[in-house]
Design a protein around this motif. Structure first.
Motif, PDB file in Angstrom:
ATOM      1  N   SER A 102      24.562 -43.755 -28.556  1.00  0.00           N
ATOM      2  CA  SER A 102      26.015 -43.545 -28.511  1.00  0.00           C
ATOM      3  C   SER A 102      26.356 -42.371 -27.587  1.00  0.00           C
ATOM      4  O   SER A 102      27.357 -42.414 -26.870  1.00  0.00           O
ATOM      5  CB  SER A 102      26.576 -43.310 -29.911  1.00  0.00           C
ATOM      6  N   TRP A 103      25.521 -41.339 -27.563  1.00  0.00           N
ATOM      7  CA  TRP A 103      25.737 -40.235 -26.632  1.00  0.00           C
ATOM      8  C   TRP A 103      25.687 -40.735 -25.206  1.00  0.00           C
ATOM      9  O   TRP A 103      26.514 -40.356 -24.381  1.00  0.00           O
ATOM     10  CB  TRP A 103      24.675 -39.173 -26.830  1.00  0.00           C
ATOM     11  N   ALA A 104      24.699 -41.573 -24.915  1.00  0.00           N
ATOM     12  CA  ALA A 104      24.553 -42.086 -23.545  1.00  0.00           C
ATOM     13  C   ALA A 104      25.765 -42.910 -23.141  1.00  0.00           C
ATOM     14  O   ALA A 104      26.249 -42.816 -22.008  1.00  0.00           O
ATOM     15  CB  ALA A 104      23.283 -42.914 -23.432  1.00  0.00           C
ATOM     16  N   VAL A 105      26.281 -43.708 -24.071  1.00  0.00           N
ATOM     17  CA  VAL A 105      27.457 -44.534 -23.776  1.00  0.00           C
ATOM     18  C   VAL A 105      28.669 -43.645 -23.475  1.00  0.00           C
ATOM     19  O   VAL A 105      29.377 -43.857 -22.492  1.00  0.00           O
ATOM     20  CB  VAL A 105      27.743 -45.510 -24.940  1.00  0.00           C
ATOM     21  N   PHE A 106      28.896 -42.644 -24.318  1.00  0.00           N
ATOM     22  CA  PHE A 106      30.056 -41.775 -24.112  1.00  0.00           C
ATOM     23  C   PHE A 106      29.905 -40.921 -22.862  1.00  0.00           C
ATOM     24  O   PHE A 106      30.885 -40.675 -22.158  1.00  0.00           O
ATOM     25  CB  PHE A 106      30.306 -40.904 -25.346  1.00  0.00           C
ATOM     26  N   LEU A 107      28.698 -40.454 -22.575  1.00  0.00           N
ATOM     27  CA  LEU A 107      28.496 -39.700 -21.339  1.00  0.00           C
ATOM     28  C   LEU A 107      28.697 -40.595 -20.118  1.00  0.00           C
ATOM     29  O   LEU A 107      29.245 -40.166 -19.105  1.00  0.00           O
ATOM     30  CB  LEU A 107      27.104 -39.064 -21.319  1.00  0.00           C
ATOM     31  N   GLY A 108      28.275 -41.854 -20.219  1.00  0.00           N
ATOM     32  CA  GLY A 108      28.490 -42.802 -19.120  1.00  0.00           C
ATOM     33  C   GLY A 108      29.960 -43.080 -18.901  1.00  0.00           C
ATOM     34  O   GLY A 108      30.436 -43.135 -17.756  1.00  0.00           O
ATOM     35  N   LEU A 109      30.711 -43.256 -19.994  1.00  0.00           N
ATOM     36  CA  LEU A 109      32.158 -43.492 -19.864  1.00  0.00           C
ATOM     37  C   LEU A 109      32.868 -42.291 -19.246  1.00  0.00           C
ATOM     38  O   LEU A 109      33.741 -42.446 -18.387  1.00  0.00           O
ATOM     39  CB  LEU A 109      32.769 -43.800 -21.231  1.00  0.00           C
ATOM     40  N   SER A 110      32.483 -41.107 -19.677  1.00  0.00           N
ATOM     41  CA  SER A 110      33.137 -39.933 -19.106  1.00  0.00           C
ATOM     42  C   SER A 110      32.704 -39.701 -17.664  1.00  0.00           C
ATOM     43  O   SER A 110      33.482 -39.181 -16.868  1.00  0.00           O
ATOM     44  CB  SER A 110      32.847 -38.691 -19.944  1.00  0.00           C
ATOM     45  N   GLY A 111      31.501 -40.111 -17.316  1.00  0.00           N
ATOM     46  CA  GLY A 111      31.053 -40.009 -15.928  1.00  0.00           C
ATOM     47  C   GLY A 111      31.833 -40.931 -15.018  1.00  0.00           C
ATOM     48  O   GLY A 111      31.981 -40.652 -13.827  1.00  0.00           O
ATOM     49  N   LEU A 112      32.336 -42.029 -15.559  1.00  0.00           N
ATOM     50  CA  LEU A 112      33.173 -42.926 -14.762  1.00  0.00           C
ATOM     51  C   LEU A 112      34.543 -42.320 -14.465  1.00  0.00           C
ATOM     52  O   LEU A 112      35.166 -42.653 -13.463  1.00  0.00           O
ATOM     53  CB  LEU A 112      33.332 -44.267 -15.468  1.00  0.00           C
ATOM     54  N   ILE A 113      35.003 -41.436 -15.334  1.00  0.00           N
ATOM     55  CA  ILE A 113      36.305 -40.798 -15.114  1.00  0.00           C
ATOM     56  C   ILE A 113      36.183 -39.747 -14.014  1.00  0.00           C
ATOM     57  O   ILE A 113      36.844 -39.833 -12.986  1.00  0.00           O
ATOM     58  CB  ILE A 113      36.856 -40.181 -16.413  1.00  0.00           C
ATOM     59  N   SER A 114      35.347 -38.740 -14.261  1.00  0.00           N
ATOM     60  CA  SER A 114      35.118 -37.699 -13.249  1.00  0.00           C
ATOM     61  C   SER A 114      33.990 -36.788 -13.714  1.00  0.00           C
ATOM     62  O   SER A 114      33.536 -36.866 -14.856  1.00  0.00           O
ATOM     63  CB  SER A 114      36.381 -36.881 -12.981  1.00  0.00           C
ATOM     64  N   VAL A 115      33.602 -35.899 -12.836  1.00  0.00           N
ATOM     65  CA  VAL A 115      32.559 -34.925 -13.171  1.00  0.00           C
ATOM     66  C   VAL A 115      33.081 -33.928 -14.197  1.00  0.00           C
ATOM     67  O   VAL A 115      32.337 -33.481 -15.072  1.00  0.00           O
ATOM     68  CB  VAL A 115      32.062 -34.203 -11.895  1.00  0.00           C
ATOM     69  N   TYR A 116      34.368 -33.589 -14.119  1.00  0.00           N
ATOM     70  CA  TYR A 116      34.949 -32.658 -15.077  1.00  0.00           C
ATOM     71  C   TYR A 116      34.986 -33.268 -16.475  1.00  0.00           C
ATOM     72  O   TYR A 116      34.768 -32.563 -17.462  1.00  0.00           O
ATOM     73  CB  TYR A 116      36.354 -32.246 -14.650  1.00  0.00           C
ATOM     74  N   ALA A 117      35.263 -34.548 -16.561  1.00  0.00           N
ATOM     75  CA  ALA A 117      35.233 -35.224 -17.854  1.00  0.00           C
ATOM     76  C   ALA A 117      33.810 -35.252 -18.401  1.00  0.00           C
ATOM     77  O   ALA A 117      33.598 -35.090 -19.607  1.00  0.00           O
ATOM     78  CB  ALA A 117      35.777 -36.644 -17.728  1.00  0.00           C
ATOM     79  N   LEU A 118      32.845 -35.440 -17.531  1.00  0.00           N
ATOM     80  CA  LEU A 118      31.439 -35.416 -17.947  1.00  0.00           C
ATOM     81  C   LEU A 118      31.072 -34.034 -18.487  1.00  0.00           C
ATOM     82  O   LEU A 118      30.384 -33.925 -19.505  1.00  0.00           O
ATOM     83  CB  LEU A 118      30.544 -35.797 -16.771  1.00  0.00           C
ATOM     84  N   ALA A 119      31.561 -32.988 -17.827  1.00  0.00           N
ATOM     85  CA  ALA A 119      31.304 -31.621 -18.300  1.00  0.00           C
ATOM     86  C   ALA A 119      31.957 -31.384 -19.661  1.00  0.00           C
ATOM     87  O   ALA A 119      31.363 -30.750 -20.547  1.00  0.00           O
ATOM     88  CB  ALA A 119      31.807 -30.610 -17.291  1.00  0.00           C
ATOM     89  N   GLY A 120      33.162 -31.898 -19.863  1.00  0.00           N
ATOM     90  CA  GLY A 120      33.842 -31.753 -21.150  1.00  0.00           C
ATOM     91  C   GLY A 120      33.124 -32.486 -22.262  1.00  0.00           C
ATOM     92  O   GLY A 120      32.991 -31.980 -23.383  1.00  0.00           O
ATOM     93  N   THR A 121      32.634 -33.675 -21.956  1.00  0.00           N
ATOM     94  CA  THR A 121      31.892 -34.439 -22.961  1.00  0.00           C
ATOM     95  C   THR A 121      30.576 -33.739 -23.294  1.00  0.00           C
ATOM     96  O   THR A 121      30.187 -33.656 -24.462  1.00  0.00           O
ATOM     97  CB  THR A 121      31.611 -35.868 -22.454  1.00  0.00           C
ATOM     98  N   PHE A 122      29.901 -33.238 -22.281  1.00  0.00           N
ATOM     99  CA  PHE A 122      28.656 -32.514 -22.516  1.00  0.00           C
ATOM    100  C   PHE A 122      28.909 -31.272 -23.360  1.00  0.00           C
ATOM    101  O   PHE A 122      28.150 -30.978 -24.282  1.00  0.00           O
ATOM    102  CB  PHE A 122      27.998 -32.131 -21.184  1.00  0.00           C
ATOM    103  N   TYR A 123      29.983 -30.538 -23.071  1.00  0.00           N
ATOM    104  CA  TYR A 123      30.341 -29.363 -23.860  1.00  0.00           C
ATOM    105  C   TYR A 123      30.567 -29.747 -25.320  1.00  0.00           C
ATOM    106  O   TYR A 123      30.066 -29.102 -26.233  1.00  0.00           O
ATOM    107  CB  TYR A 123      31.604 -28.703 -23.294  1.00  0.00           C
ATOM    108  N   SER A 124      31.326 -30.808 -25.531  1.00  0.00           N
ATOM    109  CA  SER A 124      31.648 -31.239 -26.888  1.00  0.00           C
ATOM    110  C   SER A 124      30.393 -31.676 -27.643  1.00  0.00           C
ATOM    111  O   SER A 124      30.231 -31.372 -28.827  1.00  0.00           O
ATOM    112  CB  SER A 124      32.666 -32.375 -26.843  1.00  0.00           C
ATOM    113  N   LEU A 125      29.488 -32.370 -26.973  1.00  0.00           N
ATOM    114  CA  LEU A 125      28.257 -32.798 -27.626  1.00  0.00           C
ATOM    115  C   LEU A 125      27.302 -31.628 -27.854  1.00  0.00           C
ATOM    116  O   LEU A 125      26.549 -31.616 -28.828  1.00  0.00           O
ATOM    117  CB  LEU A 125      27.579 -33.892 -26.803  1.00  0.00           C
ATOM    118  N   PHE A 126      27.342 -30.643 -26.987  1.00  0.00           N
ATOM    119  CA  PHE A 126      26.515 -29.458 -27.181  1.00  0.00           C
ATOM    120  C   PHE A 126      26.998 -28.653 -28.386  1.00  0.00           C
ATOM    121  O   PHE A 126      26.201 -28.014 -29.071  1.00  0.00           O
ATOM    122  CB  PHE A 126      26.527 -28.590 -25.917  1.00  0.00           C
ATOM    123  N   MET A 127      28.288 -28.692 -28.648  1.00  0.00           N
ATOM    124  CA  MET A 127      28.838 -27.955 -29.781  1.00  0.00           C
ATOM    125  C   MET A 127      28.333 -28.512 -31.119  1.00  0.00           C
ATOM    126  O   MET A 127      28.351 -27.811 -32.124  1.00  0.00           O
ATOM    127  CB  MET A 127      30.366 -27.976 -29.752  1.00  0.00           C
TER     128      MET A 127
END
Length: 142
Positions: A102-127
């Motif tokens: 599920s992490w991979a799916v959400f990171l992939g979806l956010s990567g399709l939006i932009s690099v900043y969205a990918l960074a936000g998703t990574f931050y949220s998952l790191f929390m």
């Protein structure tokens, strides 16, 4: 003559309230959800001030992934409790595969939006790790 002893009835006292069984998993879920909301809410404020809307989208996707992560914990707990009650030899499937998929799916979806969205998703998952370390620190047994 002997005096009759009256049975003590405890009503609404501190002793009766202490007798309630504290479900540690329920406490874990409450702290986990509050931690997700608090840490992501703190991160949204500077992102909105800096007008980084893609980062906010990433935080939203990361929050959704965090709730899927928690949901897989709950399902794994149910499966283990079922195995313990039924005394079955079969082991339940490992839930970490579902969590990280599920992490991979959400990171992939956010990567399709932009690099900043990918960074936000990574931050949220790191929390999630920070929250789990906080819970482990607060509930440690000495």
């Amino acid at each position: 003559m002997k005096k009759k002893r009256k049975a003590k009835i405890i009503r609404n006292s501190k002793k009766r309230l202490k007798k309630k069984h504290d479900d540690s998993f329920r406490t874990f879920v409450k702290v986990f959800i509050c931690g997700i909301i608090l840490l992501n809410g703190i991160a949204v404020v500077p992102a909105l001030i800096l007008k980084a809307f893609d980062f906010c989208y990433g935080l939203l996707l990361g929050s959704a992934a965090s709730f899927f992560y928690l949901w897989s914990f709950v399902e794994e707990r149910k499966k283990y409790l079922f195995v313990l009650k039924s005394q079955n030899d079969r082991k339940p499937p490992r839930a970490f595969v579902i969590r990280y998929l599920s992490w991979a799916v959400f990171l992939g979806l956010s990567g399709l939006i932009s690099v900043y969205a990918l960074a936000g998703t990574f931050y949220s998952l790191f929390m999630i790790r920070i929250i789990i370390y906080f819970i482990a620190y607060k509930t440690r047994e000495i």
